[in-house]
Design a protein around this motif. Structure first.
Motif, mmCIF file in Angstrom:
data_model
loop_
_atom_site.group_PDB
_atom_site.id
_atom_site.type_symbol
_atom_site.label_atom_id
_atom_site.label_comp_id
_atom_site.label_asym_id
_atom_site.label_seq_id
_atom_site.Cartn_x
_atom_site.Cartn_y
_atom_site.Cartn_z
ATOM 1 N N ARG A 1 0.799 -1.216 0.000
ATOM 2 C CA ARG A 1 0.000 0.000 0.000
ATOM 3 C C ARG A 1 0.834 1.270 0.000
ATOM 4 N NH1 ARG A 1 -2.069 3.049 4.934
ATOM 5 N NH2 ARG A 1 -0.115 2.098 5.514
ATOM 6 N N ASN A 2 1.870 1.327 0.832
ATOM 7 C CA ASN A 2 2.671 2.554 0.914
ATOM 8 C C ASN A 2 3.304 2.906 -0.428
ATOM 9 O OD1 ASN A 2 2.056 2.835 3.601
ATOM 10 N ND2 ASN A 2 3.963 1.917 4.339
ATOM 11 N N VAL A 3 3.866 1.913 -1.101
ATOM 12 C CA VAL A 3 4.499 2.153 -2.399
ATOM 13 C C VAL A 3 3.451 2.517 -3.438
ATOM 14 C CG1 VAL A 3 5.887 1.129 -4.243
ATOM 15 C CG2 VAL A 3 6.454 0.657 -1.849
ATOM 16 N N LEU A 4 2.313 1.839 -3.411
ATOM 17 C CA LEU A 4 1.251 2.136 -4.374
ATOM 18 C C LEU A 4 0.736 3.564 -4.207
ATOM 19 C CD1 LEU A 4 -0.766 -1.207 -4.307
ATOM 20 C CD2 LEU A 4 0.871 -0.445 -6.034
ATOM 21 N N GLU A 5 0.643 4.026 -2.980
ATOM 22 C CA GLU A 5 0.239 5.414 -2.744
ATOM 23 C C GLU A 5 1.286 6.383 -3.280
ATOM 24 O OE1 GLU A 5 -0.541 6.090 1.357
ATOM 25 O OE2 GLU A 5 -2.476 5.068 1.337
ATOM 26 N N ALA A 6 2.547 6.124 -2.948
ATOM 27 C CA ALA A 6 3.619 7.053 -3.308
ATOM 28 C C ALA A 6 3.864 7.116 -4.806
ATOM 29 C CB ALA A 6 4.907 6.649 -2.582
ATOM 30 N N ILE B 46 -2.674 -5.344 -1.512
ATOM 31 C CA ILE B 46 -3.509 -4.473 -0.699
ATOM 32 C C ILE B 46 -4.373 -5.337 0.226
ATOM 33 C CG2 ILE B 46 -5.238 -2.637 -0.739
ATOM 34 C CD1 ILE B 46 -4.508 -2.571 -3.896
ATOM 35 N N TYR B 47 -4.280 -5.091 1.518
ATOM 36 C CA TYR B 47 -5.175 -5.780 2.444
ATOM 37 C C TYR B 47 -6.514 -5.053 2.449
ATOM 38 C CZ TYR B 47 -6.416 -8.845 6.274
ATOM 39 O OH TYR B 47 -7.018 -9.808 7.040
ATOM 40 N N LYS C 115 -9.193 3.691 1.218
ATOM 41 C CA LYS C 115 -8.285 4.836 1.138
ATOM 42 C C LYS C 115 -7.508 4.824 -0.172
ATOM 43 C CE LYS C 115 -4.424 7.064 3.512
ATOM 44 N NZ LYS C 115 -3.483 6.980 4.669
ATOM 45 N N LEU C 116 -7.005 3.646 -0.552
ATOM 46 C CA LEU C 116 -6.210 3.573 -1.780
ATOM 47 C C LEU C 116 -7.086 3.810 -3.012
ATOM 48 C CD1 LEU C 116 -3.233 2.986 -2.583
ATOM 49 C CD2 LEU C 116 -4.029 0.710 -3.227
ATOM 50 N N THR C 117 -8.290 3.273 -2.997
ATOM 51 C CA THR C 117 -9.207 3.486 -4.119
ATOM 52 C C THR C 117 -9.473 4.974 -4.311
ATOM 53 O OG1 THR C 117 -10.272 1.338 -3.789
ATOM 54 C CG2 THR C 117 -11.502 2.988 -5.025
ATOM 55 N N GLN C 118 -9.775 5.667 -3.240
ATOM 56 C CA GLN C 118 -10.055 7.099 -3.335
ATOM 57 C C GLN C 118 -8.840 7.870 -3.842
ATOM 58 O OE1 GLN C 118 -12.967 8.603 -3.092
ATOM 59 N NE2 GLN C 118 -11.890 10.451 -3.753
ATOM 60 N N HIS C 119 -7.655 7.444 -3.422
ATOM 61 C CA HIS C 119 -6.406 8.088 -3.857
ATOM 62 C C HIS C 119 -6.266 8.023 -5.377
ATOM 63 C CE1 HIS C 119 -2.313 9.514 -3.485
ATOM 64 N NE2 HIS C 119 -1.811 8.406 -4.012
#
Length: 285
Positions: A218-223, A243-244, A250-254
């Motif tokens: 998740r952290n890398v996917l966000e960044a 992604i868990y 949160k990631l979807t919205q990002h």
């Protein structure tokens, strides 16, 4: 402690809680896992092992268990022998079988990818690999430009090549992964792959891909969102996993906030795969 040593951490947790453990430890440097009947094993390189960070993470996510991990150092050759003894093939229905060369082929799938990791590779992430392969089953890959970001053993990029991709680029930050990807490509008789050591900034500046596969965390996917968009063709598809399910919203919205459209979502053993497509031409600046 030699360069070939690994840190093995045993944590006593029942199976229903082990996927959460895998998810949170993946984000602090742990690269391989075994999920067993009454405990899980997590593996980390000595340089990445931080006992204080481990204790804080366990307290944060499992505050009621008062977990006391058991830590030991093991040699790579010992782990590799254990891995060979226990590693089983991964099947995605009748579409694809991923197997080490020391396991016989089932002969019942359309495609097959042989994988012999350079380093230990546990069973914890089979769900994400399965999900990503299943999306490749659904896509038209032939003739497309494909990027496998965070390629690991190269499974996804190698499969894309076997599906007739016009070109395949594979990138990973770890040298052992890029070396292993090259070895696995040879093992599968796949040629012409572009294999690059680095992070998302190493994506060739002028490259644009029809399909980007990113099975990371998740952290890398966000960044790395904006790097992906910069190199995704209009109408192209970006497939994410690692992604868990508690991180999904949160990631979807990002990604939706960046002008992407969610076109596919799947879950397996509480791990999630999300597939997005572009709505507008990505900014190449």
């Amino acid at each position: 402690m030699t360069a070939e040593s690994y840190i093995q951490v045993r944590i006593d947790l029942p199976p229903p809680q082990q996927p959460v453990l895998v998810a949170v430890l993946s984000e602090i440097g742990y690269y391989a896992f075994e999920e067993l009947d009454d405990h899980a094993l997590a593996f980390v390189l000595p340089a990445d092992y931080n006992p204080e960070e481990l204790a804080t993470t366990l307290q944060q996510f499992f505050p009621e268990q008062a977990l006391q991990p058991t830590v030991e150092t093991i040699a790579a050759r010992d782990w590799n022998a254990e891995w060979e003894k226990n590693f089983e093939s991964v099947r995605v229905g009748e579409f694809c079988e991923i197997r080490p060369p020391f396991r016989e082929s089932s002969g019942t799938t359309e495609h097959e990818v042989l994988v012999m990791p350079k380093m230990a590779f546990g069973t914890g992430h089979h769900a994400t690999t399965w999900l990503m392969v299943d999306r490749l089953r659904e896509l038209e890959v032939a003739g497309k430009k494909v990027l496998d970001m965070g390629c690991g053993t190269g499974v996804l990029g190698i499969l894309a090549a076997k599906l007739g991709a016009g070109s395949v680029t594979l990138i990973d930050i770890d040298r052992w992964s890029t070396d292993n990807t090259a070895e696995n490509a040879t093992l599968n008789g796949v040629k012409g792959l572009e294999i690059i050591e680095g992070d998302a900034t190493a994506i060739p500046a002028d490259a644009c891909y029809d399909i980007i596969l990113a099975n990371i965390n998740r952290n890398v996917l966000e960044a790395d969102r904006d790097h992906f968009l910069r190199h995704l063709q209009r109408g192209g598809e970006l497939v994410l996993s690692g992604i868990y399910n508690f991180d999904e919203a949160k990631l979807t919205q990002h990604y939706l906030a960046a002008g992407l459209e969610l076109v596919s979502r799947a879950e397996r053993n509480e791990w999630v795969r999300l597939a997005f497509r572009t709505l507008t031409t990505p900014d190449k600046n």
